[in-house]
Motif scaffolding. Structure first.
Motif, PDB file in Angstrom:
ATOM      1  N   LEU A 203      35.272  29.434 -15.381  1.00  0.00           N
ATOM      2  CA  LEU A 203      36.396  30.029 -14.646  1.00  0.00           C
ATOM      3  C   LEU A 203      36.775  31.380 -15.248  1.00  0.00           C
ATOM      4  N   SER A 204      37.112  31.385 -16.524  1.00  0.00           N
ATOM      5  CA  SER A 204      37.518  32.650 -17.149  1.00  0.00           C
ATOM      6  C   SER A 204      36.359  33.625 -17.204  1.00  0.00           C
ATOM      7  N   ARG A 205      35.138  33.107 -17.386  1.00  0.00           N
ATOM      8  CA  ARG A 205      33.974  33.995 -17.454  1.00  0.00           C
ATOM      9  C   ARG A 205      33.726  34.679 -16.114  1.00  0.00           C
ATOM     10  N   SER A 206      33.839  33.943 -15.032  1.00  0.00           N
ATOM     11  CA  SER A 206      33.591  34.539 -13.721  1.00  0.00           C
ATOM     12  C   SER A 206      34.657  35.581 -13.387  1.00  0.00           C
ATOM     13  N   LEU A 207      35.903  35.310 -13.723  1.00  0.00           N
ATOM     14  CA  LEU A 207      36.973  36.271 -13.476  1.00  0.00           C
ATOM     15  C   LEU A 207      36.768  37.539 -14.302  1.00  0.00           C
ATOM     16  N   ARG A 208      36.362  37.345 -15.538  1.00  0.00           N
ATOM     17  CA  ARG A 208      36.101  38.508 -16.399  1.00  0.00           C
ATOM     18  C   ARG A 208      34.951  39.339 -15.852  1.00  0.00           C
ATOM     19  N   GLU A 209      33.865  38.664 -15.436  1.00  0.00           N
ATOM     20  CA  GLU A 209      32.717  39.398 -14.897  1.00  0.00           C
ATOM     21  C   GLU A 209      33.073  40.115 -13.598  1.00  0.00           C
ATOM     22  N   ALA A 210      33.904  39.492 -12.776  1.00  0.00           N
ATOM     23  CA  ALA A 210      34.310  40.126 -11.510  1.00  0.00           C
ATOM     24  C   ALA A 210      35.148  41.363 -11.766  1.00  0.00           C
ATOM     25  N   LYS A 226      34.370  38.490  -4.087  1.00  0.00           N
ATOM     26  CA  LYS A 226      34.444  37.055  -3.808  1.00  0.00           C
ATOM     27  C   LYS A 226      33.076  36.407  -3.946  1.00  0.00           C
ATOM     28  N   GLN A 227      32.047  37.062  -3.448  1.00  0.00           N
ATOM     29  CA  GLN A 227      30.699  36.510  -3.549  1.00  0.00           C
ATOM     30  C   GLN A 227      30.252  36.435  -5.000  1.00  0.00           C
ATOM     31  N   LEU A 228      30.646  37.430  -5.798  1.00  0.00           N
ATOM     32  CA  LEU A 228      30.308  37.407  -7.222  1.00  0.00           C
ATOM     33  C   LEU A 228      30.978  36.232  -7.913  1.00  0.00           C
ATOM     34  N   LEU A 229      32.253  36.009  -7.628  1.00  0.00           N
ATOM     35  CA  LEU A 229      32.958  34.869  -8.215  1.00  0.00           C
ATOM     36  C   LEU A 229      32.251  33.558  -7.874  1.00  0.00           C
ATOM     37  N   ILE A 230      31.924  33.383  -6.607  1.00  0.00           N
ATOM     38  CA  ILE A 230      31.258  32.149  -6.174  1.00  0.00           C
ATOM     39  C   ILE A 230      29.901  31.996  -6.850  1.00  0.00           C
ATOM     40  N   SER A 231      29.175  33.105  -6.961  1.00  0.00           N
ATOM     41  CA  SER A 231      27.844  33.062  -7.566  1.00  0.00           C
ATOM     42  C   SER A 231      27.906  32.649  -9.026  1.00  0.00           C
ATOM     43  N   VAL A 232      28.846  33.201  -9.771  1.00  0.00           N
ATOM     44  CA  VAL A 232      28.933  32.888 -11.203  1.00  0.00           C
ATOM     45  C   VAL A 232      29.393  31.447 -11.408  1.00  0.00           C
ATOM     46  N   VAL A 233      30.432  31.024 -10.662  1.00  0.00           N
ATOM     47  CA  VAL A 233      30.927  29.653 -10.820  1.00  0.00           C
ATOM     48  C   VAL A 233      29.851  28.639 -10.453  1.00  0.00           C
ATOM     49  N   SER A 234      29.051  28.951  -9.455  1.00  0.00           N
ATOM     50  CA  SER A 234      28.026  28.019  -8.977  1.00  0.00           C
ATOM     51  C   SER A 234      26.905  27.799  -9.986  1.00  0.00           C
ATOM     52  N   ARG A 235      26.846  28.611 -11.013  1.00  0.00           N
ATOM     53  CA  ARG A 235      25.832  28.393 -12.058  1.00  0.00           C
ATOM     54  C   ARG A 235      26.129  27.141 -12.872  1.00  0.00           C
ATOM     55  N   SER A 236      27.369  26.653 -12.835  1.00  0.00           N
ATOM     56  CA  SER A 236      27.732  25.435 -13.565  1.00  0.00           C
ATOM     57  C   SER A 236      27.506  24.229 -12.658  1.00  0.00           C
ATOM     58  N   VAL A 240      32.719  22.288  -8.616  1.00  0.00           N
ATOM     59  CA  VAL A 240      32.877  22.184  -7.167  1.00  0.00           C
ATOM     60  C   VAL A 240      34.033  23.111  -6.783  1.00  0.00           C
ATOM     61  N   ILE A 241      33.721  24.176  -6.075  1.00  0.00           N
ATOM     62  CA  ILE A 241      34.727  25.193  -5.778  1.00  0.00           C
ATOM     63  C   ILE A 241      35.661  24.726  -4.666  1.00  0.00           C
ATOM     64  N   ASP A 242      36.957  24.774  -4.954  1.00  0.00           N
ATOM     65  CA  ASP A 242      37.984  24.540  -3.936  1.00  0.00           C
ATOM     66  C   ASP A 242      38.260  25.860  -3.212  1.00  0.00           C
ATOM     67  N   TYR A 243      38.560  26.915  -3.975  1.00  0.00           N
ATOM     68  CA  TYR A 243      38.678  28.242  -3.377  1.00  0.00           C
ATOM     69  C   TYR A 243      38.339  29.318  -4.399  1.00  0.00           C
ATOM     70  N   ALA A 244      37.906  30.441  -3.892  1.00  0.00           N
ATOM     71  CA  ALA A 244      37.714  31.673  -4.663  1.00  0.00           C
ATOM     72  C   ALA A 244      38.212  32.781  -3.751  1.00  0.00           C
ATOM     73  N   GLU A 245      39.298  33.444  -4.133  1.00  0.00           N
ATOM     74  CA  GLU A 245      39.941  34.392  -3.230  1.00  0.00           C
ATOM     75  C   GLU A 245      40.351  35.665  -3.961  1.00  0.00           C
TER      76      GLU A 245
END
Length: 296
Positions: A203-210, A226-236, A240-245
């Motif tokens: 979570l914190s890593r994806s936000l930092r990378e974004a 948004k696509q970057l956030l989803i892409s990074v989180v999906s590596r774990s 299971v993503i509820d939202y990325a906004e």
């Protein structure tokens, strides 16, 4: 430190402090199972106020039918030790019967801001939050109330409520407190297995990378970020993503998907809610893209 458990005792304790000329009254509402994030709110309140009131109440109105109200972690003894250590003057620990002695027929509802993010995922959640906080404001009559930015939507909703209803209290938003590895502190972190906790660092890593991608111009539009956030989180694998906004803040309005974030006036929020097993975690970053761009 005085511990009170009903409204009469609470008002008596506050009147005593107010009558003694102790200065402004600060309120720190919590659901207990306190951690360093709550401690930071108490310290901030202590810096600004002569009397610090903390409430500890697991509010059933903000839990959905399939959520964790019954199992939400509780540890009153530990909570009181932390509250006293951090300088709370009054701790209010009501029962459900004290807060809602009869079935409640009046609620405080904020529209628009509650239809996004957690409001969309948890229908009725913010009606429960605004109702219980309004009750606490009426009971305590604080000058200041302190909330953590980990739930930035809650801060935005409560500020709207206070403004709309002319409540005589200032909402003080305090920074997210994190573990040394970046995980945002939450009472629900105790639910995580060792592997879930390890993967929750995404979570914190994806936000930092974004944010870095915005700073460096690699992801300029809301859709790209948004696509970057989803892409990074999906590596774990367990995530299971509820939202990325990506929304405006504090208005929580959608941004044009093709517009560059650095052209956006004011602050934005990049927000996530992700489940690991049965545990739902939230995290966010609030910043001003134009200021970020100016630093590059």
């Amino acid at each position: 430190m005085r511990v009170v458990r009903n409204v009469e005792q609470l008002r008596e304790a506050i009147e005593y402090m107010r009558g003694g000329g102790h200065g402004p009254i600060g309120l720190v509402p919590t659901m207990g199972f306190l951690h360093e994030g709550h401690a930071s709110l108490l310290r901030r309140a202590g810096e600004m106020c002569g009397t610090v009131v903390m409430s500890i109440f697991v509010n059933p109105l903000q839990f959905g039918p399939n959520e964790d109200f019954e199992s939400y972690p509780r540890d009153e003894k530990r909570d009181l030790e932390l509250a006293e250590r951090e300088g709370a003057d009054i701790v209010f620990i009501p029962s459900v019967e004290v807060m809602y002695p009869v079935p409640i027929r009046s609620k405080v509802m904020v529209s628009s801001l509650t239809t996004q993010l957690c409001g969309a995922s948890r229908p009725g959640h913010f009606d429960g939050v605004t109702t219980v906080v309004a009750k606490l404001f009426n009971m305590v009559q604080p000058d200041y109330a302190y909330f953590g930015l980990k739930d930035a939507q809650q801060v935005a909703v409560l500020r709207q409520m206070v403004s709309d209803l002319n409540m005589n209290v200032s909402i003080i938003a305090c920074p997210i407190v994190r573990e040394s590895d970046g995980l945002a502190l939450s009472s629900r972190n105790v639910y995580l297995s060792a592997e879930e906790r390890h993967q929750a660092l995404v979570l914190s890593r994806s936000l930092r990378e974004a944010r870095e991608a915005v700073e460096e111009g690699r992801a300029g539009t809301a859709a790209e970020v948004k696509q970057l956030l989803i892409s990074v989180v999906s590596r774990s694998p367990l995530a299971v993503i509820d939202y990325a906004e990506i929304l405006s803040f504090p208005g929580l309005e959608s941004l044009e998907s093709g517009s560059r974030l650095t052209d956006t006036d004011g602050e934005i929020i990049m927000a996530l809610a992700v489940k690991f097993g049965k545990t739902r975690l939230i995290d966010n970053i609030v910043f001003t893209p134009k200021e970020v761009a100016a630093l590059v």
